[in-house]
Scaffold this motif. Structure first.
Motif, PDB file in Angstrom:
ATOM      1  N   UNK A  46      14.511  26.756 -21.725  1.00 22.26           N
ATOM      2  CA  UNK A  46      15.348  27.407 -22.851  1.00 22.26           C
ATOM      3  C   UNK A  46      14.434  27.664 -23.736  1.00 22.26           C
ATOM      4  N   UNK A  47      14.471  29.199 -24.203  1.00 14.73           N
ATOM      5  CA  UNK A  47      13.679  29.777 -25.217  1.00 14.73           C
ATOM      6  C   UNK A  47      14.576  29.978 -26.274  1.00 14.73           C
ATOM      7  N   UNK A  48      14.223  29.788 -27.542  1.00 13.67           N
ATOM      8  CA  UNK A  48      15.029  30.183 -28.791  1.00 13.67           C
ATOM      9  C   UNK A  48      14.153  31.018 -29.620  1.00 13.67           C
ATOM     10  N   UNK A  49      15.125  32.105 -29.961  1.00 12.44           N
ATOM     11  CA  UNK A  49      14.601  33.140 -30.658  1.00 12.44           C
ATOM     12  C   UNK A  49      14.784  33.068 -32.510  1.00 12.44           C
ATOM     13  N   UNK A  50      13.845  32.987 -33.237  1.00 10.37           N
ATOM     14  CA  UNK A  50      13.890  32.820 -34.726  1.00 10.37           C
ATOM     15  C   UNK A  50      13.439  33.828 -35.347  1.00 10.37           C
ATOM     16  N   UNK A  51      13.497  34.074 -36.959  1.00 14.55           N
ATOM     17  CA  UNK A  51      12.825  35.055 -37.257  1.00 14.55           C
ATOM     18  C   UNK A  51      11.238  34.903 -37.384  1.00 14.55           C
ATOM     19  N   UNK A  52      10.781  33.528 -37.405  1.00 16.95           N
ATOM     20  CA  UNK A  52       9.422  33.636 -37.315  1.00 16.95           C
ATOM     21  C   UNK A  52       8.835  33.947 -35.844  1.00 16.95           C
ATOM     22  N   UNK A  53       9.560  33.657 -34.624  1.00 17.58           N
ATOM     23  CA  UNK A  53       9.000  34.011 -33.483  1.00 17.58           C
ATOM     24  C   UNK A  53       8.906  35.591 -33.270  1.00 17.58           C
ATOM     25  N   UNK A  54      10.027  36.333 -34.031  1.00 10.11           N
ATOM     26  CA  UNK A  54      10.239  37.667 -33.833  1.00 10.11           C
ATOM     27  C   UNK A  54       9.069  38.148 -34.618  1.00 10.11           C
ATOM     28  N   UNK A  55       8.656  37.667 -35.895  1.00 11.86           N
ATOM     29  CA  UNK A  55       7.737  38.040 -36.579  1.00 11.86           C
ATOM     30  C   UNK A  55       6.316  38.207 -35.703  1.00 11.86           C
ATOM     31  N   UNK A  56       6.025  37.038 -35.166  1.00  9.59           N
ATOM     32  CA  UNK A  56       4.891  36.504 -34.362  1.00  9.59           C
ATOM     33  C   UNK A  56       4.766  37.871 -33.544  1.00  9.59           C
ATOM     34  N   UNK A  57       5.834  38.339 -32.855  1.00  5.68           N
ATOM     35  CA  UNK A  57       5.600  39.355 -32.003  1.00  5.68           C
ATOM     36  C   UNK A  57       5.445  40.654 -32.742  1.00  5.68           C
ATOM     37  N   UNK A  58       5.861  41.072 -33.804  1.00  8.79           N
ATOM     38  CA  UNK A  58       5.487  42.146 -34.327  1.00  8.79           C
ATOM     39  C   UNK A  58       3.954  42.050 -34.902  1.00  8.79           C
ATOM     40  N   UNK A  59       3.656  40.637 -35.372  1.00  2.00           N
ATOM     41  CA  UNK A  59       2.255  40.585 -35.718  1.00  2.00           C
ATOM     42  C   UNK A  59       1.368  41.061 -34.531  1.00  2.00           C
ATOM     43  N   UNK A  60       1.836  40.835 -33.324  1.00  2.00           N
ATOM     44  CA  UNK A  60       0.934  40.918 -32.330  1.00  2.00           C
ATOM     45  C   UNK A  60       0.923  42.582 -31.812  1.00  2.00           C
ATOM     46  N   UNK A  61       1.472  43.612 -32.680  1.00  2.00           N
ATOM     47  CA  UNK A  61       1.619  44.853 -32.424  1.00  2.00           C
ATOM     48  C   UNK A  61       2.690  45.401 -31.938  1.00  2.00           C
TER      49      UNK A  61
END
Length: 883
Positions: A628-643
């Protein structure tokens, strides 16, 4: 003297000389320390085989019955006959099992060069007798004491005569004959039984307490009447003030002739505790094999950007091991196992930097590209061969220092052998049979007992190694529900087992293919039969052809054991295991199930690109059959930081979800993306730039920003004395989503940095003594030993007084040249002394072919090849005797 007696071997060297090449090869294979370096001749081989260190190593590798046989020979007369040895092992009443197994044990001792001589004159190697014979400092494992002759060696002649007279024997003229008469009395069963029948009841009780050892007891200066009765008749002999001993001859009479309380001719059977369906076992083991791969991947992912620091003394700190255990959601001992397994497979190592840390090696990236089954084979083979022992982590070493994971002091050379043996015992149980752990330990203790039956740290380690093997094999997926899997069987090189049919789980003893407790490899060894050991003849009695014949080593087959595959065999076994395991592993999926509560469910293992991307975009909330994976603002921002952009994330989720993308998740991605990068942080020490001055006003008015010490430089720029990373973290903690920018004003893409060590090799196992020689080395060694022995033992004609001390022949240059030239004409062989360019002297047997230019070309019988020798380096020549 008869011809037969004349031809009997008079030393171990002569006994070895009578062996054929295959027998010598078996000796060197079983005792590899004898071939390092290669002996010059059989006399040197015999000398080396009798050294204390080599004998101790050979004794420690005997099974219990072979060791009991050696112990019996140590307390038998030297030399002893086969019948005497059989009597000591089987007792007066006899024991068919002992009689049947004794030829095999004697054959083992002969093959190992611990016993030599014919069946009428068996001799234990002198060093082995010294090690195993009883002494006050080192009691015999048999519990027997010294003989009458040994116990009375310091006794006064008068006292000996008193004992002889009191025992009812006529007095003699000297102590030697008196001791011989007392010995004859104690070895005559009827006479000694008549004497003991006259003993008081209390005296017989004293003897019964000493009969099985220890044979020593304490007495006062004025012993009681029943003790005085025993002392006066020599049934107890004083060895020191206040100490008495039961003579060996008396003890053997009381034991009915047995040297051991209980002989153990046959190995205890490994019994199954439960039997499962082979299909269930394979499925369970395959599931655990997949978990093993996932756990190692997760461990290396945790250390991808640089793992824990290396302690000054080496290894992981206790705190770092605890963190690793929490990250893997396992106990600390299990975490130590996975860490050590990855290290043994060469997947992690120290990076060697000034601030030394553990990290993945380049081999880890190659390992990830392999199919799952091949990756598992690499881990399993590394575990089988490793001498590092994770179970020792947390213990103490000899200097009372804590043993740490990946640290020094964890190597135990016996570990690979114990692992292979435990698994081969499981292979002998048949498919689906899970062993009783205690029966496995009992079998191992029989196969490799400690001398004297001691229970010290070494034996405890072997027992613990066996227990760790059973648990670690289950963790790794070699076994399932305690039974060996089909891919585990293939990895060992064992033949596939037939399916026993329906499951009989929970029925102890079920699943056996033999009756009477025999289970494949656990049944009585086939070599226990006398015919295997010594041909045909009377039951339990080897036939050696008489003492005059060339003495063969008793042929026997070693107990049924699986030798660990090596080299090409290992590659073949690994490929077979991978073929069997591959269909059982779950197929990686290319989709997930998105849910409205901002979670995604992976119903099985994911393909690597999907798993990598999802690991950046979401956090793992729970693991198991489904992740089970959970999406959070921090995890989404991590993906955005990765380009990644918001559009990229929406497209990714749409492509890989079997369910529509939930509206809350789409809103979350859009919301974080809308705020992501509005604030820009750079180096001023650090600054914040934003086109929206109202947002900057909001930050300045926030009390939480006080620690950042921001000040306005322009309507759209704030500056701070902190570094950019600190400023980024501070603003993110306040709920903003700033992005870092370069000196040119471009957004910096933060990608995970995979830290790798320089190329590293996996740790080499620490061998237990010299490695066994291969066939090529054995053949070359035997050829060299035979050739050297030929040169050392070939009869020669006398060459004057110079040979009286066994020196090299000494002749003048003219005499040497004339003798060699004559040998060319006659075709005779010569014995020469030769000094090479390094000054090393040797003796050789040659057949000269040609002499010219100061050189002699000859066939060298010692080296078994044609060689050329300078005449000036030949010290002298001698003709060989005609015989």
């Amino acid at each position: 003297m008869s011809p037969e007696a004349h031809s009997a071997p008079r030393s171990l060297a002569e006994a070895l000389r009578a062996r054929d090449d295959s027998s010598l090869a078996a000796l060197l294979r079983s005792r590899p320390d004898l071939v390092t370096p290669v002996p010059t001749d059989l006399t040197q081989l015999a000398t080396r085989a009798g050294t204390r260190a080599s004998v101790l190593r050979a004794l420690e590798r005997l099974d219990r019955f072979a060791l009991q046989t050696a112990e019996a020979l140590a307390v038998a007369p030297d030399p002893a006959s086969y019948d005497t040895l059989l009597g000591l092992m089987a007792g007066d009443a006899g024991d068919p099992a002992v009689a049947g197994a004794l030829p095999r044990a004697l054959g083992t001792l002969r093959e190992q060069a611990l016993v030599w001589g014919g069946d009428d004159r068996l001799r234990l190697v002198r060093t082995a007798r010294e090690v195993l014979a009883p002494s006050p400092q080192h009691p015999s494992p048999t519990g027997l004491g010294p003989t009458v002759r040994e116990a009375t060696s310091g006794m006064s002649p008068g006292r000996i005569q008193e004992i002889v007279t009191t025992a009812g024997l006529p007095s003699t003229h000297d102590s030697v004959s008196a001791v011989a008469a007392l010995t004859a009395l104690f070895t005559h069963r009827k006479k000694l039984a008549r004497l003991l029948g006259q003993a008081p009841e209390a005296a017989r009780e004293v003897l019964s307490r000493l009969v099985w050892g220890p044979p020593y007891g304490q007495v006062t200066a004025d012993p009681a009447a029943h003790l005085r009765w025993l002392l006066d008749r020599g049934l107890l002999l004083p060895t020191a003030p206040g100490t008495v001993v039961l003579p060996r001859e008396v003890a053997l009479h009381l034991r009915a002739g047995r040297a051991h309380r209980a002989a153990e001719p046959l190995p205890p059977a490994v019994t199954p505790a439960a039997t499962h369906s082979a299909r269930v076992v394979d499925a369970t083991a395959a599931g655990q094999a997949y978990t093993a791969l996932a756990t190692v991947e997760e461990l290396l992912k945790e250390w991808d950007e640089g793992g824990p620091a290396v302690l000054r003394a080496g290894g992981l700190s206790v705190r770092d091991l605890k963190r690793t255990a929490v990250a893997l959601d396992v106990s600390e001992p299990v975490a130590a196992f996975w860490v050590e397994l990855a290290y043994a497979a060469g997947l992690i190592a120290s990076d060697g930097e000034a601030d030394e840390r553990y990290a993945a090696t380049p081999a880890y990236d190659e390992w990830l590209e392999q199919p799952p089954a091949e990756r598992w084979v690499r881990l399993a083979q590394a575990w089988l061969a490793a001498t590092r022992t994770p179970g020792l982590v947390g213990g103490r070493d000899a200097k009372d220092r804590t043993l740490s994971a990946l640290g020094p002091g964890l190597d135990r050379s016996a570990a690979p052998e114990v692992r292979h043996r435990v698994l081969s015992l499981l292979a002998g149980l048949g498919p689906g049979a899970a062993p009783d752990a205690e029966s496995v330990l009992a079998r191992l203790r029989w196969e490799r007992p400690l001398r004297g039956g001691r229970r010290d740290d070494e034996e405890d380690l072997r027992s613990r190694l066996a227990r760790w093997t059973l648990s670690e094999a289950e963790l790794l997926g070699l076994t399932g529900r305690g039974a060996l899997s089909s891919h585990g069987r293939a990895l060992l090189g064992a033949p596939p087992a037939a399916d026993p049919g329906p499951s009989t789980a929970g029925a102890p003893g079920a699943g056996s293919s033999t009756a009477g407790g025999g289970h494949g490899a656990d049944a009585a060894p086939a070599d226990a039969a006398p015919a295997d050991a010594a041909g045909t003849g009377a039951p339990g009695r080897p036939v050696s052809g008489g003492p005059g014949d060339k003495l063969p080593v008793h042929r026997h087959r070693a107990p049924d054991r699986l030798a660990p595959p090596s080299g090409p065999e290992q590659a073949v076994a690994g490929a077979a295991a991978a073929r069997l395991l591959a269909p059982l592993l779950p197929e990686p999926l290319d989709h997930v199930l998105l849910q409205a509560d901002l979670t995604a469910v992976a119903p099985g293992p994911l393909r690597r690109p999907l798993a990598d991307m999802l690991g950046v975009l979401a956090d793992v909330e729970s693991k198991g059959g489904a992740t089970v994976y959970r999406f959070t603002p921090a995890s989404v921002r991590r993906a955005l930081d990765a380009g990644r952009t918001a559009a990229d994330l929406h497209a990714f989720l749409t492509e890989h979800s079997r369910t529509p993308v939930p509206q809350p998740l789409a809103y979350l991605i859009d919301d974080v993306a809308r705020r992501h990068g509005r604030l820009r942080v750079g180096a001023a020490s650090a600054y914040v730039r934003c086109d929206d001055d109202a947002l900057l006003n909001e930050i300045l008015a926030d009390k939480r920003a006080a620690a950042l010490r921001l000040r306005r430089l322009a309507p759209t720029v704030l500056a701070a004395p902190a570094d950019p990373a600190t400023l980024l973290e501070g603003l993110r903690a306040m709920g903003y989503a700033p992005a870092a920018e370069s000196a040119e004003g471009d957004v910096l893409i933060a990608r995970a940095h995979a830290h790798r060590t320089p190329p590293r090799t996996a740790p080499e196992p620490v061998p237990e003594g010299p490695p066994p020689p291969d066939a090529t080395l054995l053949a070359a060694a035997i050829r060299a030993i035979r050739a050297g022995d030929l040169a050392a033992t070939t009869p020669r004609k006398p060459v004057g007084e110079s040979l009286a001390g066994g020196e090299l022949p000494r002749t003048s240059s003219a005499e040497t040249l004339a003798t060699v030239q004559a040998a060319v004409l006659t075709g005779d062989s010569l014995w020469i002394g030769y000094v090479n360019a390094e000054g090393a002297a040797s003796q050789r047997v040659i057949s000269p072919v040609r002499v010219e230019g100061g050189f002699v070309t000859a066939y060298d019988h010692t080296a078994d090849e044609v060689r050329t020798y300078p005449l000036h380096r030949i010290t002298g020549v001698a003709e060989l005797a005609e015989d």
